[in-house]
Design a protein around this motif. Structure first.
Motif, PDB file in Angstrom:
ATOM      1  N   UNK A 109       0.867  -1.124  -0.117  1.00 52.17           N
ATOM      2  CA  UNK A 109       0.048   0.011   0.052  1.00 52.17           C
ATOM      3  C   UNK A 109       0.879   1.033   0.158  1.00 52.17           C
ATOM      4  N   UNK A 110       2.009   1.252  -0.044  1.00 51.30           N
ATOM      5  CA  UNK A 110       3.108   1.963  -0.290  1.00 51.30           C
ATOM      6  C   UNK A 110       4.119   2.298  -1.321  1.00 51.30           C
ATOM      7  N   UNK A 111       4.471   3.306  -2.192  1.00 50.31           N
ATOM      8  CA  UNK A 111       5.446   3.793  -2.982  1.00 50.31           C
ATOM      9  C   UNK A 111       6.434   2.418  -2.991  1.00 50.31           C
ATOM     10  N   UNK A 112       7.168   1.342  -3.790  1.00 48.42           N
ATOM     11  CA  UNK A 112       7.898   0.867  -3.408  1.00 48.42           C
ATOM     12  C   UNK A 112       9.168   1.561  -3.201  1.00 48.42           C
ATOM     13  N   UNK A 113      10.635   0.988  -2.836  1.00 50.08           N
ATOM     14  CA  UNK A 113      10.931   1.257  -1.808  1.00 50.08           C
ATOM     15  C   UNK A 113      12.459   2.076  -3.061  1.00 50.08           C
ATOM     16  N   UNK A 114      12.283   1.976  -4.001  1.00 46.53           N
ATOM     17  CA  UNK A 114      13.168   2.571  -5.585  1.00 46.53           C
ATOM     18  C   UNK A 114      12.125   3.920  -5.991  1.00 46.53           C
ATOM     19  N   UNK A 115      11.337   3.596  -5.512  1.00 47.15           N
ATOM     20  CA  UNK A 115      10.353   5.214  -5.807  1.00 47.15           C
ATOM     21  C   UNK A 115      10.253   6.076  -5.393  1.00 47.15           C
ATOM     22  N   UNK A 116      10.579   5.798  -3.364  1.00 44.65           N
ATOM     23  CA  UNK A 116      10.325   6.733  -2.666  1.00 44.65           C
ATOM     24  C   UNK A 116      12.191   6.653  -2.805  1.00 44.65           C
ATOM     25  N   UNK A 117      13.007   5.786  -3.081  1.00 41.29           N
ATOM     26  CA  UNK A 117      14.518   7.061  -3.815  1.00 41.29           C
ATOM     27  C   UNK A 117      14.300   7.939  -4.475  1.00 41.29           C
ATOM     28  N   UNK A 118      14.447   7.376  -5.761  1.00 42.37           N
ATOM     29  CA  UNK A 118      13.592   8.492  -6.977  1.00 42.37           C
ATOM     30  C   UNK A 118      13.165   9.209  -6.776  1.00 42.37           C
ATOM     31  N   UNK A 119      11.646   9.332  -5.799  1.00 43.07           N
ATOM     32  CA  UNK A 119      10.995  11.042  -5.828  1.00 43.07           C
ATOM     33  C   UNK A 119      12.381  11.698  -4.861  1.00 43.07           C
ATOM     34  N   UNK A 120      13.069  11.615  -4.447  1.00 42.86           N
ATOM     35  CA  UNK A 120      13.968  12.351  -3.547  1.00 42.86           C
ATOM     36  C   UNK A 120      14.562  12.865  -4.554  1.00 42.86           C
TER      37      UNK A 120
END
Length: 358
Positions: A109-120
């Motif tokens: 239910x949350x963004x995948x880790x690679x999406x979280x890092x990309x968003x930064x």
């Protein structure tokens, strides 16, 4: 409640989970402190913390501690709990890498880790590429730290070799299973046995069999217990993955788990889809071949795929496969003669792993 989170009647699974979560939190708190002292980027530990906090059934950790009880473990379960916590970091590593390889948008239910890092890093192809690389390294650290937790479990003398041997076998199996999954996607899509082979290597052993055997090894179990865990662990692990595949495509009847698109967009080589293609008529097969694996697949097309999987009987056959494996697990438990509290816990976990829950 005693320190071993077991009494004469039941293994307290909630207490087991709380102890595992506490062990993970203590370990990551120390890692955050060390990172601050050494000038390492603080977001690495926080990313793992957030990932672990997002949920997950902790079924591997629970099975590890229940395996310890089933093998006659008594007193304080601290060693088994630490090995169980190690398993959760290993799972984090495997899922983070899996999401990178599948280019999954979300996890739990949350963004995948690679999406979280990309968003930064902003937007665009460069941010996506660097985000995938950063997440890969976060996953690598999760694996390194899983090993550190394992090596600091303070196992009884003479049991280290057995515990590390089972752990190493699990690591190897998962890597080979992941390789088979990556290389097999899109090939022989109607080969049910090939899909099951991926499940056995990538999921079944590491989800059920090896966690049970690791807990048993901490308790110093012999071959009879390990064999019993193989006889029940592999079919239960297969049933667990078959249920997960159904949940991804159809969701859960209670509405908590919504139908997903990830497996269908990826063209993931699941038993469910293999059955659908094998059981389809020429028109249905052509539609599945045209729709499954499309990266731009939308809900309307996904609903059509679900309809075909129902009409061919693929969904019903997958349910039958789950039920037959669950029945086999119960028969193994009937014969195994585990201590009553461990037996009840295993039966409860088997039901949880095979039923419709998100």
């Amino acid at each position: 409640m005693t320190s071993s989170v077991v009494d004469a009647e039941a293994v307290d699974l909630r207490a087991v989970r709380e102890r595992v979560d506490a062990a993970l939190e203590d370990f990551l708190t120390e890692k955050a402190r060390a990172a601050a002292c050494r000038g390492y980027p603080p977001e690495v530990v926080q990313t793992l913390r957030d990932f672990l906090a997002a949920g997950g059934k902790r079924i591997r950790a629970l099975l590890c501690v229940v395996g310890w009880h089933a093998a006659g473990g008594h007193g304080d379960a601290a060693q088994a709990v630490r090995v169980a916590a190690s398993l959760e970091l290993f799972v984090a590593f495997a899922l983070i890498h899996d999401d990178i390889m599948d280019d999954s948008a979300s996890r739990r239910g949350r963004p995948a880790v690679h999406r979280v890092v990309s968003a930064r890093l902003g937007e665009g192809a460069r941010a996506e590429r660097l985000g995938a690389g950063g997440a890969l390294l976060v996953g690598n650290l999760a694996l390194v730290w899983a090993q550190e937790l394992l090596h600091t479990a303070r196992l009884e003398p003479g049991r280290e070799g057995s515990v590390h041997g089972w752990y190493d076998a699990m690591l190897e199996e998962v890597m080979y299973g992941q390789y088979l999954d990556v290389m097999g996607t899109g090939r022989g899509a109607d080969d049910v046995e090939a899909a099951l082979r991926i499940v056995r290597h990538k999921t079944a052993a590491a989800t059920i069999e090896r966690p049970l055997q690791l807990g048993a090894a901490v308790a110093g179990a012999g071959g009879a217990v390990m064999d019993a865990f193989t006889r029940l662990g592999l079919p239960l692990g297969e049933a667990f993955q078959l249920r997960d595949d159904l949940l991804d495509v159809f969701g859960s009847p209670d509405g908590v788990g919504a139908p997903g698109l990830s497996d269908l967009r990826e063209g993931k080589r699941t038993v469910l889809l293999a059955l659908g293609l094998r059981m389809a008529d020429p028109v249905q097969r052509e539609r599945l071949g045209r729709l499954v694996g499309r990266a731009d697949l939308q809900e309307r097309e996904a609903a059509e795929i679900r309809g075909i999987l129902r009409a061919t009987g693929a969904r019903k056959e997958t349910e039958r496969m789950i039920a037959s494996r669950y029945t086999h697990v119960l028969s193994v438990l009937d014969e195994a003669g585990f201590p009553p509290a461990a037996d009840r816990a295993l039966r409860g976990l088997a039901a949880r792993a095979t039923q419709y829950t998100s």
